[in-house]
Design a protein around this motif. Sequence first.
Motif, PDB file in Angstrom:
ATOM      1  N   UNK A  16       0.607   4.215  17.015  1.00 15.90           N
ATOM      2  CA  UNK A  16      -0.787   3.815  16.768  1.00 15.90           C
ATOM      3  C   UNK A  16      -1.165   4.078  15.311  1.00 15.90           C
ATOM      4  N   UNK A  17      -0.679   5.169  14.747  1.00 15.19           N
ATOM      5  CA  UNK A  17      -0.920   5.461  13.337  1.00 15.19           C
ATOM      6  C   UNK A  17      -0.322   4.358  12.469  1.00 15.19           C
ATOM      7  N   UNK A  18       0.894   3.952  12.773  1.00 15.06           N
ATOM      8  CA  UNK A  18       1.540   2.869  12.026  1.00 15.06           C
ATOM      9  C   UNK A  18       0.763   1.564  12.129  1.00 15.06           C
ATOM     10  N   UNK A  19       0.271   1.261  13.323  1.00 15.65           N
ATOM     11  CA  UNK A  19      -0.532   0.049  13.511  1.00 15.65           C
ATOM     12  C   UNK A  19      -1.815   0.132  12.682  1.00 15.65           C
ATOM     13  N   UNK A  20      -2.494   1.274  12.733  1.00 15.29           N
ATOM     14  CA  UNK A  20      -3.733   1.434  11.964  1.00 15.29           C
ATOM     15  C   UNK A  20      -3.470   1.282  10.472  1.00 15.29           C
ATOM     16  N   UNK A  21      -2.393   1.869   9.999  1.00 11.44           N
ATOM     17  CA  UNK A  21      -2.058   1.770   8.575  1.00 11.44           C
ATOM     18  C   UNK A  21      -1.735   0.328   8.176  1.00 11.44           C
ATOM     19  N   UNK A  22      -1.036  -0.389   9.029  1.00  5.32           N
ATOM     20  CA  UNK A  22      -0.718  -1.789   8.728  1.00  5.32           C
ATOM     21  C   UNK A  22      -1.992  -2.636   8.698  1.00  5.32           C
ATOM     22  N   UNK A  31     -10.630  -3.215  12.423  1.00  2.00           N
ATOM     23  CA  UNK A  31      -9.570  -3.012  13.411  1.00  2.00           C
ATOM     24  C   UNK A  31      -8.807  -1.725  13.134  1.00  2.00           C
ATOM     25  N   UNK A  32      -8.556  -1.435  11.869  1.00  2.00           N
ATOM     26  CA  UNK A  32      -7.863  -0.198  11.508  1.00  2.00           C
ATOM     27  C   UNK A  32      -8.694   1.007  11.936  1.00  2.00           C
ATOM     28  N   UNK A  33      -9.982   0.961  11.664  1.00  3.70           N
ATOM     29  CA  UNK A  33     -10.870   2.068  12.039  1.00  3.70           C
ATOM     30  C   UNK A  33     -10.851   2.263  13.553  1.00  3.70           C
ATOM     31  N   UNK A  34     -10.891   1.180  14.293  1.00  2.00           N
ATOM     32  CA  UNK A  34     -10.851   1.280  15.759  1.00  2.00           C
ATOM     33  C   UNK A  34      -9.562   1.955  16.222  1.00  2.00           C
ATOM     34  N   UNK A  35      -8.446   1.615  15.608  1.00  2.00           N
ATOM     35  CA  UNK A  35      -7.168   2.233  15.984  1.00  2.00           C
ATOM     36  C   UNK A  35      -7.143   3.711  15.600  1.00  2.00           C
ATOM     37  N   UNK A  36      -7.640   4.039  14.413  1.00  2.00           N
ATOM     38  CA  UNK A  36      -7.700   5.452  14.032  1.00  2.00           C
ATOM     39  C   UNK A  36      -8.592   6.228  14.998  1.00  2.00           C
ATOM     40  N   UNK A  37      -9.733   5.665  15.348  1.00  4.46           N
ATOM     41  CA  UNK A  37     -10.643   6.352  16.279  1.00  4.46           C
ATOM     42  C   UNK A  37      -9.979   6.562  17.634  1.00  4.46           C
ATOM     43  N   UNK A  38      -9.267   5.558  18.105  1.00  4.69           N
ATOM     44  CA  UNK A  38      -8.554   5.665  19.383  1.00  4.69           C
ATOM     45  C   UNK A  38      -7.485   6.757  19.298  1.00  4.69           C
ATOM     46  N   UNK A  39      -6.768   6.785  18.203  1.00  4.17           N
ATOM     47  CA  UNK A  39      -5.738   7.805  18.001  1.00  4.17           C
ATOM     48  C   UNK A  39      -6.349   9.203  18.006  1.00  4.17           C
ATOM     49  N   UNK A  40      -7.439   9.380  17.269  1.00  2.00           N
ATOM     50  CA  UNK A  40      -8.093  10.688  17.205  1.00  2.00           C
ATOM     51  C   UNK A  40      -8.630  11.097  18.580  1.00  2.00           C
ATOM     52  N   UNK A  51      -7.370  12.050   7.632  1.00  2.00           N
ATOM     53  CA  UNK A  51      -7.499  11.688   6.220  1.00  2.00           C
ATOM     54  C   UNK A  51      -7.483  10.173   6.052  1.00  2.00           C
ATOM     55  N   UNK A  52      -6.562   9.508   6.730  1.00  2.00           N
ATOM     56  CA  UNK A  52      -6.471   8.057   6.591  1.00  2.00           C
ATOM     57  C   UNK A  52      -7.661   7.362   7.237  1.00  2.00           C
ATOM     58  N   UNK A  53      -8.133   7.887   8.357  1.00  2.00           N
ATOM     59  CA  UNK A  53      -9.325   7.307   8.992  1.00  2.00           C
ATOM     60  C   UNK A  53     -10.530   7.457   8.069  1.00  2.00           C
ATOM     61  N   UNK A  54     -10.688   8.643   7.504  1.00  3.81           N
ATOM     62  CA  UNK A  54     -11.806   8.863   6.586  1.00  3.81           C
ATOM     63  C   UNK A  54     -11.731   7.963   5.373  1.00  3.81           C
ATOM     64  N   UNK A  55     -10.542   7.840   4.802  1.00  4.44           N
ATOM     65  CA  UNK A  55     -10.373   6.964   3.636  1.00  4.44           C
ATOM     66  C   UNK A  55     -10.675   5.511   3.979  1.00  4.44           C
ATOM     67  N   UNK A  56     -10.300   5.088   5.172  1.00  2.85           N
ATOM     68  CA  UNK A  56     -10.574   3.711   5.601  1.00  2.85           C
ATOM     69  C   UNK A  56     -12.068   3.510   5.789  1.00  2.85           C
ATOM     70  N   UNK A  57     -12.740   4.511   6.340  1.00  2.49           N
ATOM     71  CA  UNK A  57     -14.197   4.421   6.480  1.00  2.49           C
ATOM     72  C   UNK A  57     -14.877   4.351   5.120  1.00  2.49           C
ATOM     73  N   UNK A  58     -14.389   5.118   4.156  1.00  2.14           N
ATOM     74  CA  UNK A  58     -14.931   5.042   2.793  1.00  2.14           C
ATOM     75  C   UNK A  58     -14.757   3.630   2.256  1.00  2.14           C
ATOM     76  N   UNK A  59     -13.570   3.092   2.417  1.00  2.00           N
ATOM     77  CA  UNK A  59     -13.283   1.742   1.928  1.00  2.00           C
ATOM     78  C   UNK A  59     -14.189   0.699   2.592  1.00  2.00           C
ATOM     79  N   UNK A  60     -14.544   0.951   3.852  1.00  2.00           N
ATOM     80  CA  UNK A  60     -15.420   0.038   4.589  1.00  2.00           C
ATOM     81  C   UNK A  60     -16.898   0.265   4.279  1.00  2.00           C
ATOM     82  N   UNK A  61     -17.193   1.301   3.480  1.00  2.00           N
ATOM     83  CA  UNK A  61     -18.577   1.559   3.099  1.00  2.00           C
ATOM     84  C   UNK A  61     -19.334   2.482   4.040  1.00  2.00           C
ATOM     85  N   UNK A  62     -18.627   3.174   4.925  1.00  2.00           N
ATOM     86  CA  UNK A  62     -19.279   4.067   5.883  1.00  2.00           C
ATOM     87  C   UNK A  62     -19.090   5.519   5.441  1.00  2.00           C
TER      88      UNK A  62
END
Length: 98
Positions: A16-22, A31-40, A51-62
Amino acid sequence: MLRQFVAQKPGEAFPRYGLAMELKRRGQLAEAIAEFRELIAKIPEYVPAYLMAGNTLVEAGDRDGALQVFDQGVQAARAAGDAHALGELESARAALEG
């Protein structure tokens, strides 16, 4: 293909981490955020996800969502005794707070 791997091994963190990163790499941030949230939610002890979920949220403006995930990650890293991840999460949080 990654989604199939996740479906075959739903209790394992790395597929799931690999899918979120891809998804993140492709710019599919929601979609990446949803996968990270599911993983967590399913495997909260998998510290790299925070860390990757947080960075993705930053990139998304959240910003607020990122701060929340970084805080959760700090707690998870402390519980795991992962000093390296703890330092990265605290640094990311501090940088976001400005």
